[in-house]
Design an enzyme around this catalytic site. Structure first.
Site, short mmCIF file in Angstrom:
data_model
loop_
_atom_site.label_atom_id
_atom_site.label_comp_id
_atom_site.label_asym_id
_atom_site.label_seq_id
_atom_site.Cartn_x
_atom_site.Cartn_y
_atom_site.Cartn_z
N ALA A 151 0.88 -1.18 0.00
CA ALA A 151 0.00 0.00 0.00
C ALA A 151 0.91 1.22 0.00
CB ALA A 151 -0.88 -0.01 1.25
N GLY A 194 0.49 -5.02 0.99
CA GLY A 194 -0.76 -5.07 0.23
C GLY A 194 -0.55 -5.66 -1.14
N GLU A 252 -0.80 -9.29 -0.56
CA GLU A 252 -2.21 -9.59 -0.27
C GLU A 252 -3.06 -9.54 -1.54
OE1 GLU A 252 -2.08 -6.51 2.84
OE2 GLU A 252 -2.95 -8.00 4.17
N GLU A 301 4.95 -5.07 6.80
CA GLU A 301 4.25 -3.99 7.50
C GLU A 301 4.76 -3.78 8.92
OE1 GLU A 301 2.89 -6.51 5.87
OE2 GLU A 301 1.08 -5.93 4.80
C1 LIG Z 1 -9.88 -3.60 -6.90
C2 LIG Z 1 -8.67 -3.03 -6.18
C3 LIG Z 1 -8.05 -4.02 -5.27
C4 LIG Z 1 -6.88 -3.42 -4.50
C5 LIG Z 1 -6.74 -4.16 -3.24
C6 LIG Z 1 -5.36 -4.02 -2.67
C7 LIG Z 1 -5.33 -3.11 -1.46
C8 LIG Z 1 -3.91 -2.82 -1.05
C9 LIG Z 1 -3.75 -2.12 0.27
C10 LIG Z 1 -3.90 -3.04 1.42
C11 LIG Z 1 -3.35 -2.47 2.71
C12 LIG Z 1 -3.50 -3.38 3.86
C13 LIG Z 1 -2.27 -3.31 4.79
C14 LIG Z 1 -1.00 -3.28 4.01
C15 LIG Z 1 -0.07 -2.28 4.24
C16 LIG Z 1 1.15 -2.16 3.43
O1 LIG Z 1 1.29 -2.70 2.33
S1 LIG Z 1 2.36 -1.20 4.16
C17 LIG Z 1 3.68 -1.19 2.97
C18 LIG Z 1 4.40 -2.51 2.90
N1 LIG Z 1 5.53 -2.41 1.98
C19 LIG Z 1 6.75 -2.03 2.39
O2 LIG Z 1 6.98 -1.79 3.56
C20 LIG Z 1 7.82 -1.93 1.32
C21 LIG Z 1 8.35 -0.50 1.27
N2 LIG Z 1 9.37 -0.38 0.23
C22 LIG Z 1 10.65 -0.83 0.46
O3 LIG Z 1 10.99 -1.41 1.45
C23 LIG Z 1 11.63 -0.58 -0.68
O4 LIG Z 1 11.07 0.40 -1.52
C24 LIG Z 1 11.91 -1.85 -1.50
C25 LIG Z 1 10.61 -2.48 -1.98
C26 LIG Z 1 12.71 -2.86 -0.67
C27 LIG Z 1 12.73 -1.44 -2.74
O5 LIG Z 1 13.87 -0.71 -2.31
P1 LIG Z 1 14.72 0.06 -3.40
O6 LIG Z 1 14.98 -0.82 -4.57
O7 LIG Z 1 15.85 0.71 -2.66
O8 LIG Z 1 13.74 1.20 -3.95
P2 LIG Z 1 13.29 2.52 -3.14
O9 LIG Z 1 14.18 3.65 -3.48
O10 LIG Z 1 13.04 2.20 -1.71
O11 LIG Z 1 11.84 2.76 -3.81
C28 LIG Z 1 11.71 3.37 -5.08
C29 LIG Z 1 10.62 4.41 -4.96
O12 LIG Z 1 9.36 3.72 -4.65
C30 LIG Z 1 8.83 4.26 -3.47
N3 LIG Z 1 8.11 3.23 -2.72
C31 LIG Z 1 8.52 1.96 -2.53
N4 LIG Z 1 7.60 1.27 -1.78
C32 LIG Z 1 6.57 2.14 -1.52
C33 LIG Z 1 5.33 2.04 -0.81
N5 LIG Z 1 4.91 0.92 -0.26
N6 LIG Z 1 4.58 3.19 -0.72
C34 LIG Z 1 4.97 4.34 -1.30
N7 LIG Z 1 6.14 4.51 -2.04
C35 LIG Z 1 6.93 3.40 -2.12
C36 LIG Z 1 10.03 4.80 -2.69
O13 LIG Z 1 9.58 5.75 -1.73
C37 LIG Z 1 10.86 5.39 -3.80
O14 LIG Z 1 10.26 6.62 -4.19
P3 LIG Z 1 11.18 7.97 -4.20
O15 LIG Z 1 11.74 8.11 -2.82
O16 LIG Z 1 10.25 9.06 -4.59
O17 LIG Z 1 12.25 7.67 -5.24
#
Ligand SMILES: CCCCCCCCCCCCC/C=C/C(=O)SCCNC(=O)CCNC(=O)[C@H](O)C(C)(C)COP(=O)(O)OP(=O)(O)OC[C@H]1O[C@@H](n2cnc3c(N)ncnc32)[C@H](O)[C@@H]1OP(=O)(O)O
Length: 258
Positions: A65, A109, A112, A132
């Site tokens: 998410a 997410g 999920e 998360e």
């Molecule tokens: C019909 C529609 C159906 C849809 C139903 C689905 C619903 C979904 C929502 C459900 C929610 C329920 C609860 C769930 C909660 C979550 O999911 S919380 C988030 C969980 N994920 C994480 O914690 C991962 C976060 N990201 C990272 O750890 C790292 O980015 C990485 C994946 C390990 C990759 O690292 P790296 O290669 O170093 O890249 P980065 O520089 O970190 O990332 C690149 C840019 O992407 C942005 N980014 C990455 N992940 C997210 C994110 N989850 N949210 C927002 N932005 C993200 C990151 O900030 C970078 O952006 P910039 O800084 O602008 O460059």
């Protein structure tokens, strides 16, 4: 329909829906979820669609998410808007089969979302996780329930409590995914599987999908009864007559809605 955060293509009775927020590793924000919901509703209605493929980029199916969007919310916000709850129901309410074609980061997410689809075929670079916990939260739309049913309590518990990732080999061994293919071949392979499903009797496909999904929803005896009724009901369809006649006459079946 013009979308900003997804790309939809329909060919050979398959709807390919690609998550398209590369700048955020396909993080699932409210706009993407709204557009994905609309695209799924349309695909379910469209007679030119018999199977749906949901995919992301080679680097990320979806990295979770959108943290930026969630960071300012509080309990009352997420409780009153039932954050994400309705959206995930849109996936499981889709009657046509949805295959998740997953490569790269499939986290939170994003994991999920993939698990809510009917089955997952992943690339050899896939990384699954529910990290998360690192953010002071936990899974919120099925991660603790589906992952535990799919891979077992110990592995699921370790992943939810540590936020560690699971690679493609571990995911296949644990039963989270159906198969692993080379990242470069993921989409051609999954599209071939989707086209194969699209050639089957659509009424039998939907009946079988419902019965398999019911296996995680109910008791064995209830599931067996549901399966039996679906099996018996298919004997009222033209496709059952055509499918069995085609076999006996040694020819390809022409199912009703071809
Ligand atoms: C019909 C529609 C159906 C849809 C139903 C689905 C619903 C979904 C929502 C459900 C929610 C329920 C609860 C769930 C909660 C979550 O999911 S919380 C988030 C969980 N994920 C994480 O914690 C991962 C976060 N990201 C990272 O750890 C790292 O980015 C990485 C994946 C390990 C990759 O690292 P790296 O290669 O170093 O890249 P980065 O520089 O970190 O990332 C690149 C840019 O992407 C942005 N980014 C990455 N992940 C997210 C994110 N989850 N949210 C927002 N932005 C993200 C990151 O900030 C970078 O952006 P910039 O800084 O602008 O460059």
């Amino acid at each position: 329909m013009a979308y900003q955060t997804i790309i939809v293509e329909i060919e050979d009775y398959v709807a390919l829906i690609r998550l398209n927020r590369p700048e955020a590793l396909n993080a699932l924000n409210s706009q993407l979820m709204r557009e994905l919901g609309e695209a799924l509703t349309e695909a379910d209605r469209n007679e030119k669609v018999r199977c749906i493929v949901l995919t992301g980029s080679e680097k990320a199916f979806a990295a979770g998410a959108d943290i930026k969007e969630m960071s300012t919310k509080n309990f009352v916000d997420v409780y009153t808007e039932n954050l994400f709850g309705d959206e995930i129901e849109r996936i499981t309410a889709t009657r046509k089969p949805i295959i998740a074609a997953v490569s790269g980061y499939t986290l939170g997410g994003g994991c999920e979302l993939a698990m809510a689809c009917d089955f997952i075929i992943c690339a050899d670079n896939a990384k699954f996780g529910q990290p998360e916990i690192n953010l002071g939260v936990m899974a919120g739309i099925g991660g603790t329930q589906r992952l535990t049913r799919f891979v077992g309590k110990s592995k699921s518990m370790e992943m939810h409590l540590t936020g560690r990732f699971m690679d493609a080999v571990e995911a296949e061994r644990a039963g989270l995914v159906s198969r692993i293919v080379p990242a470069s071949k993921l989409l051609p392979e999954v599209m071939a599987v989707a086209r194969k499903i699209a050639e089957k009797s659509q009424i039998a496909v939907v009946a079988a999908k419902e019965a398999v999904n019911r296996a995680y929803e109910t008791t064995l005896s209830e599931g067996l009864l549901f399966e039996r009724r679906n099996f018996q009901a298919l004997f009222a369809t033209e496709d059952q007559k055509e499918g069995m006649a085609a076999f006996l006459e040694k020819r390809e079946p022409q199912f009703r809605d071809k």
